[in-house]
Design a protein around this motif. Structure first.
Motif, PDB file in Angstrom:
ATOM      1  N   SER A  52       0.828  -1.208   0.000  1.00 47.63           N
ATOM      2  CA  SER A  52       0.000   0.000   0.000  1.00 47.63           C
ATOM      3  C   SER A  52       0.862   1.258   0.000  1.00 47.63           C
ATOM      4  O   SER A  52       0.494   2.277  -0.591  1.00 47.63           O
ATOM      5  CB  SER A  52      -0.937   0.018   1.214  1.00 47.63           C
ATOM      6  OG  SER A  52      -1.893  -1.016   1.126  1.00 47.63           O
ATOM      7  N   ARG A  55       0.760   4.611  -2.462  1.00 54.62           N
ATOM      8  CA  ARG A  55       0.735   5.977  -1.941  1.00 54.62           C
ATOM      9  C   ARG A  55       1.900   6.804  -2.473  1.00 54.62           C
ATOM     10  O   ARG A  55       1.755   8.017  -2.685  1.00 54.62           O
ATOM     11  CB  ARG A  55       0.741   5.943  -0.404  1.00 54.62           C
ATOM     12  CG  ARG A  55      -0.548   5.358   0.177  1.00 54.62           C
ATOM     13  CD  ARG A  55      -0.489   5.212   1.685  1.00 54.62           C
ATOM     14  NE  ARG A  55      -0.396   6.515   2.329  1.00 54.62           N
ATOM     15  CZ  ARG A  55      -1.430   7.297   2.586  1.00 54.62           C
ATOM     16  NH1 ARG A  55      -2.657   6.897   2.278  1.00 54.62           N
ATOM     17  NH2 ARG A  55      -1.268   8.453   3.181  1.00 54.62           N
ATOM     18  N   MET A 103      -6.970   7.355  -7.714  1.00 52.56           N
ATOM     19  CA  MET A 103      -6.769   6.423  -6.607  1.00 52.56           C
ATOM     20  C   MET A 103      -8.103   6.059  -5.970  1.00 52.56           C
ATOM     21  O   MET A 103      -8.956   6.921  -5.778  1.00 52.56           O
ATOM     22  CB  MET A 103      -5.854   7.051  -5.562  1.00 52.56           C
ATOM     23  CG  MET A 103      -4.449   7.331  -6.080  1.00 52.56           C
ATOM     24  SD  MET A 103      -3.427   8.226  -4.870  1.00 52.56           S
ATOM     25  CE  MET A 103      -4.100   9.880  -5.069  1.00 52.56           C
ATOM     26  N   PHE A 129      -8.946   4.444  -2.553  1.00 51.77           N
ATOM     27  CA  PHE A 129      -8.488   3.961  -1.264  1.00 51.77           C
ATOM     28  C   PHE A 129      -9.674   3.814  -0.326  1.00 51.77           C
ATOM     29  O   PHE A 129     -10.815   4.061  -0.691  1.00 51.77           O
ATOM     30  CB  PHE A 129      -7.440   4.901  -0.673  1.00 51.77           C
ATOM     31  CG  PHE A 129      -6.114   4.864  -1.417  1.00 51.77           C
ATOM     32  CD1 PHE A 129      -5.842   3.880  -2.348  1.00 51.77           C
ATOM     33  CD2 PHE A 129      -5.138   5.814  -1.184  1.00 51.77           C
ATOM     34  CE1 PHE A 129      -4.643   3.834  -3.036  1.00 51.77           C
ATOM     35  CE2 PHE A 129      -3.929   5.792  -1.856  1.00 51.77           C
ATOM     36  CZ  PHE A 129      -3.683   4.793  -2.785  1.00 51.77           C
ATOM     37  N   GLN A 130      -9.400   3.448   0.942  1.00 52.13           N
ATOM     38  CA  GLN A 130     -10.479   3.105   1.878  1.00 52.13           C
ATOM     39  C   GLN A 130     -11.450   4.259   2.108  1.00 52.13           C
ATOM     40  O   GLN A 130     -12.656   4.069   2.140  1.00 52.13           O
ATOM     41  CB  GLN A 130      -9.891   2.658   3.215  1.00 52.13           C
ATOM     42  CG  GLN A 130     -10.957   2.210   4.205  1.00 52.13           C
ATOM     43  CD  GLN A 130     -10.370   1.591   5.446  1.00 52.13           C
ATOM     44  OE1 GLN A 130      -9.177   1.640   5.671  1.00 52.13           O
ATOM     45  NE2 GLN A 130     -11.212   0.982   6.249  1.00 52.13           N
ATOM     46  N   ASP A 171      -6.703   0.059  -3.671  1.00 55.24           N
ATOM     47  CA  ASP A 171      -6.232  -0.610  -2.466  1.00 55.24           C
ATOM     48  C   ASP A 171      -7.299  -1.590  -1.984  1.00 55.24           C
ATOM     49  O   ASP A 171      -8.493  -1.323  -2.114  1.00 55.24           O
ATOM     50  CB  ASP A 171      -5.932   0.422  -1.373  1.00 55.24           C
ATOM     51  CG  ASP A 171      -5.132  -0.171  -0.235  1.00 55.24           C
ATOM     52  OD1 ASP A 171      -5.749  -0.826   0.624  1.00 55.24           O
ATOM     53  OD2 ASP A 171      -3.901   0.010  -0.208  1.00 55.24           O
ATOM     54  N   ASP A 223      -8.421  -2.199   0.863  1.00 57.88           N
ATOM     55  CA  ASP A 223      -9.309  -1.641   1.874  1.00 57.88           C
ATOM     56  C   ASP A 223     -10.403  -0.762   1.280  1.00 57.88           C
ATOM     57  O   ASP A 223     -11.287  -0.302   2.000  1.00 57.88           O
ATOM     58  CB  ASP A 223      -8.508  -0.829   2.903  1.00 57.88           C
ATOM     59  CG  ASP A 223      -7.677  -1.726   3.808  1.00 57.88           C
ATOM     60  OD1 ASP A 223      -8.017  -2.917   3.921  1.00 57.88           O
ATOM     61  OD2 ASP A 223      -6.685  -1.246   4.382  1.00 57.88           O
ATOM     62  N   PHE A 224     -10.335  -0.506  -0.035  1.00 60.37           N
ATOM     63  CA  PHE A 224     -11.373   0.284  -0.686  1.00 60.37           C
ATOM     64  C   PHE A 224     -12.741  -0.342  -0.489  1.00 60.37           C
ATOM     65  O   PHE A 224     -13.756   0.354  -0.389  1.00 60.37           O
ATOM     66  CB  PHE A 224     -11.054   0.404  -2.180  1.00 60.37           C
ATOM     67  CG  PHE A 224     -12.067   1.186  -2.975  1.00 60.37           C
ATOM     68  CD1 PHE A 224     -12.257   2.540  -2.736  1.00 60.37           C
ATOM     69  CD2 PHE A 224     -12.826   0.576  -3.951  1.00 60.37           C
ATOM     70  CE1 PHE A 224     -13.185   3.265  -3.466  1.00 60.37           C
ATOM     71  CE2 PHE A 224     -13.748   1.293  -4.689  1.00 60.37           C
ATOM     72  CZ  PHE A 224     -13.930   2.645  -4.442  1.00 60.37           C
TER      73      PHE A 224
END
Length: 222
Positions: free
Chosen positions: A44, A48, A80, A82-83, A159, A161-162
């Motif tokens: 991850s 980033r 991107m 992401f979470q 990612d 966690d998305f």
């Protein structure tokens, strides 16, 4: 070209912890690459650094012929997922998807066309006027992906966690990821700690541990 090239990429934090160690990799234009490894292996962190959310300690990242190290995050031609969806609850779906385009002062007809096209792709045309806070998590995920696509990025970073580790969200996200790749031929990087996902999805699987590459495996059946 939307190829990505990593040359001896390293990330070391002020406390001395080395998250990424001498990471070198060639990602061909239009490839879908999965980064696989346990939590804390640096995968991850690599995403980033590509996006400019983490400083690079040493090494280089190229997008085509452009050295990303020298480009401000807002000017990098990538998106991107992401979470944190980073959606605005006081805005409706249409406004959230269009926000980045409006900040770039694109013509209204271009914004309208791109938002409608993305909404149709994800099947959310019927909720464009609804506020974000009223949506299901699956619809929020679709809005976040729509917002990423309307900017027409050269690279899409996703990612694990998305999907918030929810099984239904994850299944939908994976299905959408494959559809995006096949429809738009984007260069994509997906981070996962699920072995079956890693070897099933993508042209290339990068196996990592302790910030380093253990193996790079091609997937000829993808």
């Amino acid at each position: 070209m939307a190829s990505l090239t990593f040359k001896n990429l390293c990330k070391t934090y002020p406390n001395g912890f080395a998250s990424v160690k001498d990471f070198s990799l060639e990602v061909a234009d239009g490839s879908l690459v999965t980064l696989y490894g346990p939590h804390g292996c640096g995968k991850s962190t690599i995403l980033r650094m590509i996006g400019g959310l983490e400083d690079i300690t040493s090494g280089k990242i190229y997008l085509g012929d452009d050295l990303l190290n020298d480009i401000y995050p807002r000017d990098r031609k990538l998106a991107m997922a992401f979470q944190n969806y980073r959606l605005y609850g006081h805005l409706n779906v249409y406004e959230n998807i269009a926000l980045g385009l409006r900040l770039r002062s694109l013509p209204r007809n271009v914004i309208e066309s791109r938002v409608r096209t993305a909404a149709e792709f994800f099947g959310i045309t019927d909720i464009l006027t609804r506020k974000i806070r009223t949506l299901s998590e699956i619809n929020k995920q679709c809005v976040a992906l729509s917002r990423a696509l309307v900017c027409k990025p050269k690279v899409l970073l996703i990612d694990e966690d998305f999907s918030h580790q929810d099984e239904k969200l994850r299944e939908r996200m994976l299905a959408d990821m494959i559809r995006i790749h096949r429809e738009f031929h984007l260069t994509m990087l997906y981070v996962t700690n699920d072995y079956n996902e890693a070897i099933r999805y993508g042209n290339l699987t990068v196996f990592m541990r302790s910030g380093q590459i253990l193996e790079v495996r091609e997937n000829p059946d993808f």
